[in-house]
Motif scaffolding. Structure first.
Motif, PDB file in Angstrom:
ATOM      1  N   ALA A  29       0.875  -1.213  -0.108  1.00 53.15           N
ATOM      2  CA  ALA A  29       0.121   0.067   0.001  1.00 53.15           C
ATOM      3  C   ALA A  29       0.872   1.220  -0.093  1.00 53.15           C
ATOM      4  CB  ALA A  29      -1.119  -0.066   1.117  1.00 53.15           C
ATOM      5  N   THR A  30       1.979   1.031   0.877  1.00 54.67           N
ATOM      6  CA  THR A  30       2.724   2.233   1.024  1.00 54.67           C
ATOM      7  C   THR A  30       3.789   2.666  -0.340  1.00 54.67           C
ATOM      8  OG1 THR A  30       2.834   2.169   3.340  1.00 54.67           O
ATOM      9  CG2 THR A  30       4.653   3.360   2.223  1.00 54.67           C
ATOM     10  N   LEU A  31       4.271   1.497  -1.116  1.00 52.66           N
ATOM     11  CA  LEU A  31       5.154   1.662  -2.057  1.00 52.66           C
ATOM     12  C   LEU A  31       4.668   1.197  -3.480  1.00 52.66           C
ATOM     13  CD1 LEU A  31       8.419   0.242  -0.146  1.00 52.66           C
ATOM     14  CD2 LEU A  31       7.718   2.867  -0.511  1.00 52.66           C
ATOM     15  N   GLY A  32       3.506   0.323  -3.452  1.00 54.85           N
ATOM     16  CA  GLY A  32       3.066  -0.302  -4.662  1.00 54.85           C
ATOM     17  C   GLY A  32       2.899   0.514  -6.043  1.00 54.85           C
ATOM     18  N   ASP A  33       2.177   1.645  -5.617  1.00 50.04           N
ATOM     19  CA  ASP A  33       1.663   2.926  -6.399  1.00 50.04           C
ATOM     20  C   ASP A  33       3.177   3.392  -7.181  1.00 50.04           C
ATOM     21  OD1 ASP A  33      -0.759   2.321  -6.676  1.00 50.04           O
ATOM     22  OD2 ASP A  33      -1.309   4.014  -5.303  1.00 50.04           O
ATOM     23  N   MET A  34       4.155   3.810  -6.399  1.00 52.87           N
ATOM     24  CA  MET A  34       5.499   4.251  -6.748  1.00 52.87           C
ATOM     25  C   MET A  34       6.281   3.275  -7.497  1.00 52.87           C
ATOM     26  SD  MET A  34       8.657   5.639  -4.460  1.00 52.87           S
ATOM     27  CE  MET A  34       9.041   4.113  -4.064  1.00 52.87           C
ATOM     28  N   HIS A  35       6.150   2.089  -7.090  1.00 54.66           N
ATOM     29  CA  HIS A  35       7.064   1.101  -8.035  1.00 54.66           C
ATOM     30  C   HIS A  35       6.472   0.917  -9.132  1.00 54.66           C
ATOM     31  CE1 HIS A  35       9.108  -0.814  -4.205  1.00 54.66           C
ATOM     32  NE2 HIS A  35       9.496   0.165  -4.532  1.00 54.66           N
ATOM     33  N   ARG A  36       5.013   0.791  -9.174  1.00 50.84           N
ATOM     34  CA  ARG A  36       4.332   0.695 -10.729  1.00 50.84           C
ATOM     35  C   ARG A  36       4.614   1.968 -11.570  1.00 50.84           C
ATOM     36  NH1 ARG A  36       0.889  -1.996  -7.511  1.00 50.84           N
ATOM     37  NH2 ARG A  36      -0.279  -0.214  -6.801  1.00 50.84           N
ATOM     38  N   ARG A  37       4.517   3.146 -11.152  1.00 47.92           N
ATOM     39  CA  ARG A  37       5.035   4.050 -12.010  1.00 47.92           C
ATOM     40  C   ARG A  37       6.639   4.081 -12.248  1.00 47.92           C
ATOM     41  NH1 ARG A  37       2.221   6.751  -7.606  1.00 47.92           N
ATOM     42  NH2 ARG A  37       4.268   7.728  -6.976  1.00 47.92           N
ATOM     43  N   MET A  38       7.415   3.602 -11.292  1.00 47.18           N
ATOM     44  CA  MET A  38       8.792   3.626 -11.791  1.00 47.18           C
ATOM     45  C   MET A  38       8.990   2.606 -13.080  1.00 47.18           C
ATOM     46  SD  MET A  38      10.600   3.970  -8.050  1.00 47.18           S
ATOM     47  CE  MET A  38      12.140   3.643  -8.683  1.00 47.18           C
ATOM     48  N   MET A  39       8.189   1.555 -12.909  1.00 44.72           N
ATOM     49  CA  MET A  39       8.232   0.302 -13.936  1.00 44.72           C
ATOM     50  C   MET A  39       7.888   0.803 -15.003  1.00 44.72           C
ATOM     51  SD  MET A  39       9.165  -2.605 -14.465  1.00 44.72           S
ATOM     52  CE  MET A  39       9.788  -3.544 -12.939  1.00 44.72           C
ATOM     53  N   ALA A  40       6.678   1.579 -15.136  1.00 45.39           N
ATOM     54  CA  ALA A  40       6.223   2.086 -16.506  1.00 45.39           C
ATOM     55  C   ALA A  40       7.270   2.828 -17.217  1.00 45.39           C
ATOM     56  CB  ALA A  40       4.866   3.050 -16.118  1.00 45.39           C
ATOM     57  N   VAL A  41       7.868   3.880 -16.225  1.00 43.12           N
ATOM     58  CA  VAL A  41       8.762   4.576 -16.972  1.00 43.12           C
ATOM     59  C   VAL A  41      10.117   3.927 -17.474  1.00 43.12           C
ATOM     60  CG1 VAL A  41      10.810   6.403 -16.530  1.00 43.12           C
ATOM     61  CG2 VAL A  41       8.447   6.625 -15.438  1.00 43.12           C
ATOM     62  N   ALA A  42      10.491   2.845 -16.690  1.00 40.29           N
ATOM     63  CA  ALA A  42      11.488   1.968 -17.204  1.00 40.29           C
ATOM     64  C   ALA A  42      10.948   1.284 -18.489  1.00 40.29           C
ATOM     65  CB  ALA A  42      12.071   1.118 -16.092  1.00 40.29           C
ATOM     66  N   GLU A  43       9.589   0.658 -18.370  1.00 40.54           N
ATOM     67  CA  GLU A  43       9.370  -0.171 -19.501  1.00 40.54           C
ATOM     68  C   GLU A  43       9.223   0.898 -20.984  1.00 40.54           C
ATOM     69  OE1 GLU A  43       5.721  -1.459 -17.989  1.00 40.54           O
ATOM     70  OE2 GLU A  43       6.677  -3.137 -17.204  1.00 40.54           O
ATOM     71  N   GLU A  44       9.480   2.292 -20.745  1.00 37.77           N
ATOM     72  CA  GLU A  44       9.258   3.015 -22.069  1.00 37.77           C
ATOM     73  C   GLU A  44      10.697   2.966 -22.575  1.00 37.77           C
ATOM     74  OE1 GLU A  44       8.304   6.851 -20.659  1.00 37.77           O
ATOM     75  OE2 GLU A  44       6.201   6.475 -20.113  1.00 37.77           O
TER      76      GLU A  44
END
Length: 169
Positions: A125-140
Motif C-alpha cells: 500500500a505504501t510503495l506499490g503505486d510508486m513502484h508501478r510508476r517507476m516500472m512504467a517509466v523503465a518499460e518505456e
C-alpha cells in the motif's frame, strides 16, 4: 527559472549558454537521488520505523517471495550489523507486528524471521503505486536505452565505490 531545472541557470551550462551534457546528467541524477531520499524518509515515517528496519523488511519480503528462509544471521550479514543490533532490530519488528520468529523447518536449533501478512499489505500500500510508476517509466526504454542506462549506473556505482587517493601523487 529554477537553478535545479535543465532550463535554469545551473552550472551545467557553459559560458556560451550551451547545455553541458555531463553536468546535466549529474544534476538529473542528484535530483532523482534527492526525491528518492525524501520518499524513503516519508515511507519510514509513515511506517514508524528507521532505515535499517525498512531494509530488513524489504529483504525479508523478498526472501519470502522467493520461497527462502531468512534467519538472524542472514539479516546481520545483509545489513552489516552486529548480532546484538540484529536482536534489537528483530525485537522491534516483532513488537511492532511486522515480523514473527518461527522455528526453522529443518534445523530445530535455528529460527527464521517471517514478515506478517499485514506487513506485506502495508508495504504494498505504501510503495506499490510508486513502484508501478517507476516500472512504467523503465518499460518505456528501448532495449538499447536500457542497456545504456544500466551501464551508466553501474559505472557510476563503481566510480563512487573506488577509494579516493588522498596521497597527492
Amino acid at each position: 527559472m529554477n537553478a535545479n531545472s535543465p532550463t535554469g541557470s545551473g552550472y551545467w551550462y557553459g559560458p556560451d549558454d550551451r547545455l553541458d551534457p555531463p553536468g546535466a546528467v549529474l544534476q538529473a541524477l542528484r535530483e532523482y537521488r534527492n526525491v528518492e531520499v525524501a520518499r524513503r524518509r516519508s515511507t519510514r515515517d509513515s511506517m514508524g520505523m528507521g532505515e535499517t528496519d525498512l531494509l530488513a523488511l524489504r529483504y525479508l519480503l523478498r526472501a519470502q517471495a522467493a520461497g527462502e528462509q531468512a534467519g538472524p544471521k542472514d539479516l546481520s550479514r545483509i545489513l552489516g550489523i552486529t548480532t546484538a543490533s540484529t536482536t534489537s532490530l528483530i525485537d522491534r519488528l516483532v513488537n511492532s507486528g511486522h515480523v514473527r520468529r518461527e522455528p526453522h523447518p529443518t534445523d530445530r536449533r535455528s529460527l527464521v524471521i517471517v514478515p506478517t501478512g499485514a506487513t506485506d499489505a502495508e508495504v504494498r500500500a505504501t510503495l506499490g503505486d510508486m513502484h508501478r510508476r517507476m516500472m512504467a517509466v523503465a518499460e518505456e526504454l528501448s532495449d538499447e536505452e536500457a542497456r545504456t542506462v544500466v551501464r551508466f549506473l553501474r559505472r557510476m556505482s563503481e566510480a563512487i565505490a573506488e577509494p579516493t587517493d588522498h596521497g597527492g601523487n
